[in-house]
Each structure stands twice: as C-alpha cells, then as structure tokens.
Motif scaffolding. Structure first.
Motif, PDB file in Angstrom:
ATOM      1  N   VAL A   9       0.847  -1.200   0.000  1.00 23.52           N
ATOM      2  CA  VAL A   9       0.000   0.000   0.000  1.00 23.52           C
ATOM      3  C   VAL A   9       0.878   1.244   0.000  1.00 23.52           C
ATOM      4  O   VAL A   9       1.789   1.389   0.827  1.00 23.52           O
ATOM      5  CB  VAL A   9      -0.925   0.000   1.238  1.00 23.52           C
ATOM      6  N   GLY A  10       0.623   2.137  -0.947  1.00 26.08           N
ATOM      7  CA  GLY A  10       1.339   3.409  -0.989  1.00 26.08           C
ATOM      8  C   GLY A  10       2.837   3.273  -1.207  1.00 26.08           C
ATOM      9  O   GLY A  10       3.595   4.124  -0.770  1.00 26.08           O
ATOM     10  N   GLN A  11       3.258   2.242  -1.930  1.00 24.03           N
ATOM     11  CA  GLN A  11       4.676   2.004  -2.168  1.00 24.03           C
ATOM     12  C   GLN A  11       5.058   2.386  -3.589  1.00 24.03           C
ATOM     13  O   GLN A  11       4.295   2.173  -4.535  1.00 24.03           O
ATOM     14  CB  GLN A  11       5.002   0.520  -1.960  1.00 24.03           C
ATOM     15  N   GLU A  12       6.252   2.938  -3.761  1.00 29.56           N
ATOM     16  CA  GLU A  12       6.748   3.231  -5.096  1.00 29.56           C
ATOM     17  C   GLU A  12       7.332   1.967  -5.702  1.00 29.56           C
ATOM     18  O   GLU A  12       8.093   1.246  -5.053  1.00 29.56           O
ATOM     19  CB  GLU A  12       7.820   4.314  -5.051  1.00 29.56           C
ATOM     20  N   VAL A  13       6.953   1.688  -6.947  1.00 33.92           N
ATOM     21  CA  VAL A  13       7.489   0.557  -7.692  1.00 33.92           C
ATOM     22  C   VAL A  13       7.882   1.036  -9.081  1.00 33.92           C
ATOM     23  O   VAL A  13       7.323   1.991  -9.610  1.00 33.92           O
ATOM     24  CB  VAL A  13       6.480  -0.617  -7.790  1.00 33.92           C
ATOM     25  N   SER A  14       8.865   0.369  -9.659  1.00 31.64           N
ATOM     26  CA  SER A  14       9.293   0.652 -11.017  1.00 31.64           C
ATOM     27  C   SER A  14       8.438  -0.169 -11.967  1.00 31.64           C
ATOM     28  O   SER A  14       8.316  -1.380 -11.806  1.00 31.64           O
ATOM     29  CB  SER A  14      10.769   0.280 -11.171  1.00 31.64           C
ATOM     30  N   LEU A  15       7.838   0.475 -12.950  1.00 27.84           N
ATOM     31  CA  LEU A  15       6.962  -0.179 -13.906  1.00 27.84           C
ATOM     32  C   LEU A  15       7.550  -0.030 -15.304  1.00 27.84           C
ATOM     33  O   LEU A  15       7.824   1.080 -15.760  1.00 27.84           O
ATOM     34  CB  LEU A  15       5.574   0.466 -13.861  1.00 27.84           C
ATOM     35  N   THR A  32       1.636   2.600  -5.584  1.00 28.35           N
ATOM     36  CA  THR A  32       0.469   1.744  -5.448  1.00 28.35           C
ATOM     37  C   THR A  32      -0.640   2.497  -4.707  1.00 28.35           C
ATOM     38  O   THR A  32      -0.381   3.387  -3.896  1.00 28.35           O
ATOM     39  CB  THR A  32       0.802   0.451  -4.694  1.00 28.35           C
ATOM     40  N   GLN A  33      -1.862   2.121  -4.997  1.00 26.26           N
ATOM     41  CA  GLN A  33      -3.027   2.776  -4.410  1.00 26.26           C
ATOM     42  C   GLN A  33      -3.280   2.276  -2.981  1.00 26.26           C
ATOM     43  O   GLN A  33      -2.575   1.411  -2.469  1.00 26.26           O
ATOM     44  CB  GLN A  33      -4.242   2.488  -5.282  1.00 26.26           C
ATOM     45  N   ASP A  34      -4.314   2.797  -2.358  1.00 21.84           N
ATOM     46  CA  ASP A  34      -4.681   2.398  -1.000  1.00 21.84           C
ATOM     47  C   ASP A  34      -5.024   0.923  -0.889  1.00 21.84           C
ATOM     48  O   ASP A  34      -4.939   0.341   0.184  1.00 21.84           O
ATOM     49  CB  ASP A  34      -5.867   3.225  -0.487  1.00 21.84           C
ATOM     50  N   ASN A  35      -5.384   0.296  -2.023  1.00 25.73           N
ATOM     51  CA  ASN A  35      -5.699  -1.135  -2.010  1.00 25.73           C
ATOM     52  C   ASN A  35      -4.474  -1.990  -2.352  1.00 25.73           C
ATOM     53  O   ASN A  35      -4.564  -3.209  -2.459  1.00 25.73           O
ATOM     54  CB  ASN A  35      -6.851  -1.458  -2.955  1.00 25.73           C
ATOM     55  N   GLY A  36      -3.316  -1.350  -2.550  1.00 22.80           N
ATOM     56  CA  GLY A  36      -2.082  -2.071  -2.826  1.00 22.80           C
ATOM     57  C   GLY A  36      -1.854  -2.413  -4.287  1.00 22.80           C
ATOM     58  O   GLY A  36      -0.884  -3.072  -4.623  1.00 22.80           O
ATOM     59  N   PHE A  37      -2.720  -1.974  -5.178  1.00 20.57           N
ATOM     60  CA  PHE A  37      -2.616  -2.289  -6.606  1.00 20.57           C
ATOM     61  C   PHE A  37      -2.315  -1.034  -7.411  1.00 20.57           C
ATOM     62  O   PHE A  37      -2.368   0.078  -6.892  1.00 20.57           O
ATOM     63  CB  PHE A  37      -3.924  -2.916  -7.112  1.00 20.57           C
ATOM     64  N   ILE A  38      -2.007  -1.224  -8.690  1.00 20.97           N
ATOM     65  CA  ILE A  38      -1.864  -0.101  -9.613  1.00 20.97           C
ATOM     66  C   ILE A  38      -2.875  -0.272 -10.730  1.00 20.97           C
ATOM     67  O   ILE A  38      -3.281  -1.384 -11.047  1.00 20.97           O
ATOM     68  CB  ILE A  38      -0.433  -0.005 -10.196  1.00 20.97           C
TER      69      ILE A  38
END
Length: 79
Positions: A9-15, A32-38
């Motif tokens: 949740v709320g984490q930066e990831v490289s896409l 990532t959004q509040d639900n942990g997804f993008i």
C-alpha cells in the motif's frame, strides 16, 4: 460489494512495459493505491511484457488486451 487488498500500500514501484515489437510503452515509477494495486490502461489488441520492481524484488508477466482477456490481473507477485 467485494474487493481485493494487496500488500504494498502506498509504495513506489518501477513499472516497465514493452509491446511484443519491443516498443517501450511505459518506463516510470508509480505509487500503489490504497488497495495495494496499480491501475494500468493499455491499448486494445496487443500483447505486452510487464516488469514491476521494488528494490531487489521483481515480477515479470505477459499481459494481453484482446477481446475476452482478463481486465483485472492480480497474480503478479514480487519475488
């Protein structure tokens, strides 16, 4: 009403996303959004190679956007 909850949740990831011809579609850092997804919106009728990274962890998968393909993909896990 039901929903899914991801772990990041709320984490930066490289896409990073490439189409099957090698064209780079996305190469950016997303949160990532509040639900942990993008959310991804990709053009229809294509095959893509998706890589998501966070630190030393990464996940790779093929995603397609042809008629009848899944519109919600929840099986990519950082390993």
């Amino acid at each position: 009403m039901t929903g899914c909850q991801g772990e990041l949740v709320g984490q930066e990831v490289s896409l990073y996303i490439e189409d099957n011809e090698g064209n780079v579609i996305k190469d950016e850092i997303v949160t990532t959004q509040d639900n942990g997804f993008i959310d991804l919106w990709l053009p229809r009728d294509h095959l893509y190679r998706v890589t998501i990274k966070q630190g030393d962890l990464s996940a790779e998968s093929e995603i397609s956007t042809f008629e009848g393909d899944n519109t919600c993909i929840t099986d990519m896990q950082l390993l």
